[in-house]
Write a protein that holds these residues in place. Structure first.
Motif, PDB file in Angstrom:
ATOM      1  N   THR A   8       2.015 -13.434  -2.859  1.00 19.72           N
ATOM      2  CA  THR A   8       3.184 -11.980  -3.527  1.00 19.72           C
ATOM      3  C   THR A   8       2.945 -10.555  -3.872  1.00 19.72           C
ATOM      4  O   THR A   8       3.507  -9.544  -3.214  1.00 19.72           O
ATOM      5  CB  THR A   8       4.792 -11.961  -3.690  1.00 19.72           C
ATOM      6  OG1 THR A   8       4.385 -12.833  -5.105  1.00 19.72           O
ATOM      7  CG2 THR A   8       5.282 -13.267  -3.023  1.00 19.72           C
ATOM      8  N   TYR A   9       2.228 -10.760  -4.615  1.00 18.72           N
ATOM      9  CA  TYR A   9       1.617  -9.531  -5.367  1.00 18.72           C
ATOM     10  C   TYR A   9       0.118  -9.061  -4.629  1.00 18.72           C
ATOM     11  O   TYR A   9       0.456  -7.443  -3.889  1.00 18.72           O
ATOM     12  CB  TYR A   9       0.539  -9.532  -6.265  1.00 18.72           C
ATOM     13  CG  TYR A   9       2.085 -10.022  -7.539  1.00 18.72           C
ATOM     14  CD1 TYR A   9       2.867  -9.418  -8.545  1.00 18.72           C
ATOM     15  CD2 TYR A   9       2.033 -11.326  -7.947  1.00 18.72           C
ATOM     16  CE1 TYR A   9       3.820  -9.196  -9.124  1.00 18.72           C
ATOM     17  CE2 TYR A   9       2.966 -11.888  -8.732  1.00 18.72           C
ATOM     18  CZ  TYR A   9       3.342 -10.926  -9.973  1.00 18.72           C
ATOM     19  OH  TYR A   9       4.286 -11.069 -10.172  1.00 18.72           O
ATOM     20  N   ASN A  10      -0.777  -9.659  -3.839  1.00 19.81           N
ATOM     21  CA  ASN A  10      -1.866  -9.006  -2.992  1.00 19.81           C
ATOM     22  C   ASN A  10      -1.460  -9.400  -1.123  1.00 19.81           C
ATOM     23  O   ASN A  10      -2.219  -9.063  -0.755  1.00 19.81           O
ATOM     24  CB  ASN A  10      -3.413  -9.561  -4.027  1.00 19.81           C
ATOM     25  CG  ASN A  10      -3.140 -11.478  -3.066  1.00 19.81           C
ATOM     26  OD1 ASN A  10      -2.165 -11.678  -3.426  1.00 19.81           O
ATOM     27  ND2 ASN A  10      -4.581 -11.807  -2.594  1.00 19.81           N
ATOM     28  N   LYS A  11      -0.784  -9.706  -0.938  1.00 25.43           N
ATOM     29  CA  LYS A  11      -0.661 -10.040   0.535  1.00 25.43           C
ATOM     30  C   LYS A  11      -0.272  -8.338   0.746  1.00 25.43           C
ATOM     31  O   LYS A  11       0.896  -8.169   0.336  1.00 25.43           O
ATOM     32  CB  LYS A  11      -0.227 -10.316   0.669  1.00 25.43           C
ATOM     33  CG  LYS A  11       0.294 -11.348   2.890  1.00 25.43           C
ATOM     34  CD  LYS A  11       1.394 -11.739   2.763  1.00 25.43           C
ATOM     35  CE  LYS A  11       1.815 -12.411   4.449  1.00 25.43           C
ATOM     36  NZ  LYS A  11       2.731 -13.815   4.651  1.00 25.43           N
ATOM     37  N   VAL A  12      -1.472  -8.366   2.140  1.00 25.75           N
ATOM     38  CA  VAL A  12      -1.071  -6.352   2.651  1.00 25.75           C
ATOM     39  C   VAL A  12      -0.182  -6.794   3.819  1.00 25.75           C
ATOM     40  O   VAL A  12      -0.660  -7.652   4.923  1.00 25.75           O
ATOM     41  CB  VAL A  12      -1.854  -6.346   2.959  1.00 25.75           C
ATOM     42  CG1 VAL A  12      -2.212  -4.473   3.440  1.00 25.75           C
ATOM     43  CG2 VAL A  12      -3.596  -5.944   1.554  1.00 25.75           C
ATOM     44  N   THR A  13       0.927  -6.119   3.848  1.00 18.67           N
ATOM     45  CA  THR A  13       2.299  -6.241   4.810  1.00 18.67           C
ATOM     46  C   THR A  13       1.999  -5.169   5.700  1.00 18.67           C
ATOM     47  O   THR A  13       2.099  -5.482   6.700  1.00 18.67           O
ATOM     48  CB  THR A  13       3.269  -6.391   4.671  1.00 18.67           C
ATOM     49  OG1 THR A  13       4.112  -5.140   3.172  1.00 18.67           O
ATOM     50  CG2 THR A  13       3.541  -7.179   3.165  1.00 18.67           C
ATOM     51  N   ARG A  14       1.634  -3.775   5.006  1.00 20.85           N
ATOM     52  CA  ARG A  14       1.818  -3.141   5.974  1.00 20.85           C
ATOM     53  C   ARG A  14      -0.305  -2.120   6.348  1.00 20.85           C
ATOM     54  O   ARG A  14      -0.882  -2.393   5.094  1.00 20.85           O
ATOM     55  CB  ARG A  14       2.468  -1.198   5.372  1.00 20.85           C
ATOM     56  CG  ARG A  14       2.130  -0.137   6.021  1.00 20.85           C
ATOM     57  CD  ARG A  14       2.544   0.852   5.470  1.00 20.85           C
ATOM     58  NE  ARG A  14       2.925   2.011   6.361  1.00 20.85           N
ATOM     59  CZ  ARG A  14       3.570   2.156   7.799  1.00 20.85           C
ATOM     60  NH1 ARG A  14       4.416   1.192   8.057  1.00 20.85           N
ATOM     61  NH2 ARG A  14       3.546   3.456   8.514  1.00 20.85           N
ATOM     62  N   GLY A  15      -0.359  -2.655   7.768  1.00 24.47           N
ATOM     63  CA  GLY A  15      -1.507  -2.177   7.831  1.00 24.47           C
ATOM     64  C   GLY A  15      -2.639  -3.001   7.397  1.00 24.47           C
ATOM     65  O   GLY A  15      -3.449  -3.732   6.930  1.00 24.47           O
ATOM     66  N   SER A  16      -1.745  -4.925   7.809  1.00 27.22           N
ATOM     67  CA  SER A  16      -2.527  -6.256   7.374  1.00 27.22           C
ATOM     68  C   SER A  16      -3.662  -6.407   8.484  1.00 27.22           C
ATOM     69  O   SER A  16      -4.654  -6.973   7.775  1.00 27.22           O
ATOM     70  CB  SER A  16      -1.205  -7.028   8.210  1.00 27.22           C
ATOM     71  OG  SER A  16      -1.081  -6.955   9.198  1.00 27.22           O
TER      72      SER A  16
END
Length: 223
Positions: A8-16
Protein backbone atom coordinates in the motif's frame (compact mmCIF):
# COMPACT_ATOMS: atom_id res chain seq x y z
CA UNK A 1 14.80 -10.83 -5.05
CA UNK A 2 15.12 -8.70 -8.18
CA UNK A 3 11.97 -6.66 -7.55
CA UNK A 4 10.41 -4.92 -4.57
CA UNK A 5 7.07 -6.39 -3.57
CA UNK A 6 4.13 -4.07 -4.06
CA UNK A 7 2.46 -2.73 -0.93
CA UNK A 8 0.00 0.00 0.00
CA UNK A 9 3.01 2.27 0.40
CA UNK A 10 5.04 1.78 -2.76
CA UNK A 11 2.40 0.71 -5.29
CA UNK A 12 2.06 3.41 -7.94
CA UNK A 13 -1.61 4.07 -8.69
CA UNK A 14 -1.46 7.19 -10.87
CA UNK A 15 0.59 6.78 -14.02
CA UNK A 16 1.12 3.11 -13.23
CA UNK A 17 2.41 2.43 -16.77
CA UNK A 18 5.52 4.39 -15.80
CA UNK A 19 6.02 2.45 -12.58
CA UNK A 20 9.00 0.18 -12.00
CA UNK A 21 9.79 -2.06 -9.03
CA UNK A 22 13.07 -3.46 -10.32
CA UNK A 23 15.76 -3.17 -7.66
CA UNK A 24 18.55 -2.56 -10.16
CA UNK A 25 16.71 0.41 -11.67
CA UNK A 26 15.76 1.84 -8.28
CA UNK A 27 19.37 1.66 -7.11
CA UNK A 28 20.68 3.04 -10.41
CA UNK A 29 18.48 6.12 -9.98
CA UNK A 30 19.51 6.49 -6.34
CA UNK A 31 23.21 6.14 -7.13
CA UNK A 32 23.13 8.76 -9.89
CA UNK A 33 21.93 11.48 -7.51
CA UNK A 34 22.94 12.67 -4.05
CA UNK A 35 20.07 14.90 -2.90
CA UNK A 36 16.87 13.48 -1.44
CA UNK A 37 13.80 14.96 0.25
CA UNK A 38 12.77 13.54 3.61
CA UNK A 39 9.31 14.07 5.15
CA UNK A 40 8.60 14.05 8.86
CA UNK A 41 5.95 15.33 11.25
CA UNK A 42 6.63 17.95 13.92
CA UNK A 43 3.90 19.35 16.14
CA UNK A 44 1.20 18.08 13.76
CA UNK A 45 2.84 19.77 10.78
CA UNK A 46 4.20 17.85 7.79
CA UNK A 47 7.69 19.10 6.92
CA UNK A 48 9.95 18.12 4.02
CA UNK A 49 13.70 18.70 4.20
CA UNK A 50 16.32 18.19 1.47
CA UNK A 51 19.50 16.41 2.51
CA UNK A 52 22.43 14.50 1.04
CA UNK A 53 22.59 10.72 1.16
CA UNK A 54 24.68 7.73 0.18
CA UNK A 55 23.91 4.04 -0.29
CA UNK A 56 25.53 0.76 0.66
CA UNK A 57 23.56 -2.33 -0.29
CA UNK A 58 19.99 -2.05 0.92
CA UNK A 59 20.79 0.79 3.33
CA UNK A 60 20.82 4.55 2.76
CA UNK A 61 22.73 6.92 5.04
CA UNK A 62 21.91 10.50 6.01
CA UNK A 63 23.52 12.71 8.64
CA UNK A 64 22.97 15.87 10.66
CA UNK A 65 23.70 17.46 14.03
CA UNK A 66 22.94 15.67 17.28
CA UNK A 67 19.97 17.99 17.85
CA UNK A 68 18.65 17.88 14.29
CA UNK A 69 14.85 17.89 14.57
CA UNK A 70 14.30 15.86 11.42
CA UNK A 71 16.83 13.19 12.35
CA UNK A 72 15.47 12.77 15.88
CA UNK A 73 11.94 12.53 14.52
CA UNK A 74 12.92 9.81 12.05
CA UNK A 75 14.33 7.68 14.86
CA UNK A 76 10.92 7.77 16.55
CA UNK A 77 8.95 6.79 13.44
CA UNK A 78 8.07 3.16 12.78
CA UNK A 79 8.40 3.70 9.01
CA UNK A 80 10.27 6.46 7.19
CA UNK A 81 10.43 7.49 3.56
CA UNK A 82 12.38 9.68 1.18
CA UNK A 83 12.21 10.64 -2.47
CA UNK A 84 14.75 11.37 -5.19
CA UNK A 85 13.97 13.06 -8.52
CA UNK A 86 15.94 13.77 -11.69
CA UNK A 87 14.55 16.34 -14.13
CA UNK A 88 15.59 15.17 -17.60
CA UNK A 89 13.53 17.34 -19.94
CA UNK A 90 10.64 19.73 -20.54
CA UNK A 91 7.95 18.12 -22.69
CA UNK A 92 6.34 20.77 -24.89
CA UNK A 93 3.13 19.66 -26.56
CA UNK A 94 0.93 21.40 -29.09
CA UNK A 95 -1.62 22.00 -26.35
CA UNK A 96 -0.79 23.48 -22.97
CA UNK A 97 -2.85 20.73 -21.33
CA UNK A 98 -0.44 18.02 -22.51
CA UNK A 99 2.78 19.73 -21.47
CA UNK A 100 4.80 17.55 -19.10
CA UNK A 101 8.33 16.74 -17.97
CA UNK A 102 10.63 13.79 -18.49
CA UNK A 103 11.93 12.52 -15.18
CA UNK A 104 13.27 9.61 -13.15
CA UNK A 105 12.05 9.38 -9.58
CA UNK A 106 12.25 6.97 -6.68
CA UNK A 107 10.32 6.74 -3.44
CA UNK A 108 11.86 4.63 -0.70
CA UNK A 109 10.24 3.26 2.45
CA UNK A 110 12.03 1.60 5.34
CA UNK A 111 13.05 1.65 8.95
CA UNK A 112 15.61 3.94 10.53
CA UNK A 113 18.54 2.81 12.64
CA UNK A 114 20.95 4.92 14.66
CA UNK A 115 24.58 4.37 13.66
CA UNK A 116 26.60 4.57 16.88
CA UNK A 117 29.80 2.60 16.27
CA UNK A 118 32.56 5.15 15.42
CA UNK A 119 33.97 3.04 12.59
CA UNK A 120 30.51 2.55 11.06
CA UNK A 121 29.76 6.27 11.39
CA UNK A 122 33.01 7.14 9.65
CA UNK A 123 32.26 4.69 6.85
CA UNK A 124 28.75 6.15 6.44
CA UNK A 125 30.13 9.69 6.19
CA UNK A 126 32.62 8.52 3.59
CA UNK A 127 29.81 6.88 1.59
CA UNK A 128 27.76 10.10 1.66
CA UNK A 129 30.75 12.24 0.67
CA UNK A 130 31.78 9.94 -2.16
CA UNK A 131 28.21 9.82 -3.46
CA UNK A 132 28.22 13.62 -3.73
CA UNK A 133 31.63 13.93 -5.39
CA UNK A 134 33.73 10.84 -5.99
CA UNK A 135 37.32 10.99 -4.78
CA UNK A 136 36.85 13.87 -2.35
CA UNK A 137 37.15 11.81 0.85
CA UNK A 138 40.80 10.97 0.12
CA UNK A 139 41.62 14.60 -0.74
CA UNK A 140 40.37 16.23 2.47
CA UNK A 141 40.86 15.80 6.22
CA UNK A 142 38.65 13.16 7.80
CA UNK A 143 36.39 14.14 10.72
CA UNK A 144 38.19 14.19 14.06
CA UNK A 145 36.78 12.59 17.22
CA UNK A 146 35.00 15.76 18.35
CA UNK A 147 33.38 16.27 14.95
CA UNK A 148 32.37 12.63 14.73
CA UNK A 149 30.81 12.71 18.19
CA UNK A 150 28.78 15.80 17.28
CA UNK A 151 27.34 14.17 14.15
CA UNK A 152 24.18 12.07 14.12
CA UNK A 153 24.16 9.37 11.44
CA UNK A 154 21.08 7.39 10.52
CA UNK A 155 20.75 4.36 8.31
CA UNK A 156 17.51 3.73 6.45
CA UNK A 157 17.02 0.06 5.63
CA UNK A 158 15.10 -0.11 2.37
CA UNK A 159 12.17 -2.52 2.61
CA UNK A 160 9.90 -1.08 -0.09
CA UNK A 161 10.55 1.17 -3.07
CA UNK A 162 9.26 2.07 -6.50
CA UNK A 163 10.45 4.16 -9.42
CA UNK A 164 8.60 6.23 -12.02
CA UNK A 165 10.16 7.16 -15.33
CA UNK A 166 8.99 9.29 -18.24
CA UNK A 167 11.40 9.43 -21.17
CA UNK A 168 9.30 10.07 -24.27
CA UNK A 169 8.16 12.91 -26.49
CA UNK A 170 4.98 14.95 -26.39
CA UNK A 171 1.68 13.08 -26.67
CA UNK A 172 -0.99 15.22 -28.32
CA UNK A 173 -4.61 14.73 -29.19
CA UNK A 174 -5.14 13.58 -32.76
CA UNK A 175 -7.12 16.72 -33.61
CA UNK A 176 -4.12 18.89 -32.55
CA UNK A 177 -1.58 17.27 -34.87
CA UNK A 178 -2.36 19.68 -37.72
CA UNK A 179 -1.76 22.79 -35.59
CA UNK A 180 1.15 25.03 -36.57
CA UNK A 181 2.69 24.53 -33.14
CA UNK A 182 6.13 23.02 -32.50
CA UNK A 183 6.11 19.96 -30.22
CA UNK A 184 9.03 18.10 -28.70
CA UNK A 185 11.35 17.83 -25.73
CA UNK A 186 13.83 20.37 -24.40
CA UNK A 187 16.33 18.05 -22.76
CA UNK A 188 17.91 19.30 -19.54
CA UNK A 189 21.62 18.65 -19.10
CA UNK A 190 23.51 19.37 -15.90
CA UNK A 191 27.15 20.36 -16.29
CA UNK A 192 29.76 21.54 -13.78
CA UNK A 193 30.07 25.31 -13.66
CA UNK A 194 32.95 27.62 -12.78
CA UNK A 195 35.54 26.33 -10.36
CA UNK A 196 35.99 29.12 -7.79
CA UNK A 197 38.96 28.62 -5.47
CA UNK A 198 38.79 30.05 -1.97
CA UNK A 199 40.84 33.20 -1.54
CA UNK A 200 42.42 31.70 1.57
CA UNK A 201 43.76 28.63 -0.30
CA UNK A 202 47.52 28.23 -0.26
CA UNK A 203 49.23 29.49 -3.40
CA UNK A 204 50.01 26.90 -6.03
CA UNK A 205 47.33 24.38 -5.08
CA UNK A 206 45.96 22.70 -8.20
CA UNK A 207 42.28 21.93 -8.75
CA UNK A 208 41.77 18.40 -7.34
CA UNK A 209 40.81 15.40 -9.43
CA UNK A 210 37.40 15.09 -7.73
CA UNK A 211 36.45 18.52 -9.08
CA UNK A 212 37.94 17.99 -12.53
CA UNK A 213 36.19 14.61 -12.93
CA UNK A 214 32.79 15.56 -11.49
CA UNK A 215 29.85 14.44 -13.64
CA UNK A 216 26.09 14.51 -13.21
CA UNK A 217 24.36 12.23 -15.68
CA UNK A 218 20.98 13.16 -17.15
CA UNK A 219 19.02 10.94 -19.51
CA UNK A 220 17.68 11.80 -22.93
CA UNK A 221 14.48 10.86 -24.72
CA UNK A 222 14.07 7.13 -25.23
CA UNK A 223 14.09 6.34 -28.96
Amino acid sequence: MSEFSKSTYNKVTRGSKRAHYDKALVYEILDSHFLCHVPYVHENAAIVIPTAYGRKGDRLFIHGSMKNRMMLSLLEQEKVSLSVTHLDGLVLARSVFHHSVNYRSVVVFGSSVLIEDPAEKMEALEIITENIIAGRWAEAREPNEKELNSTLVIGIDITEASAKVRDEGAVDETFDLDLDVWAGVLEIETHPGRVVKNEDCKAGLATPASVLNFKFQNKGVKR
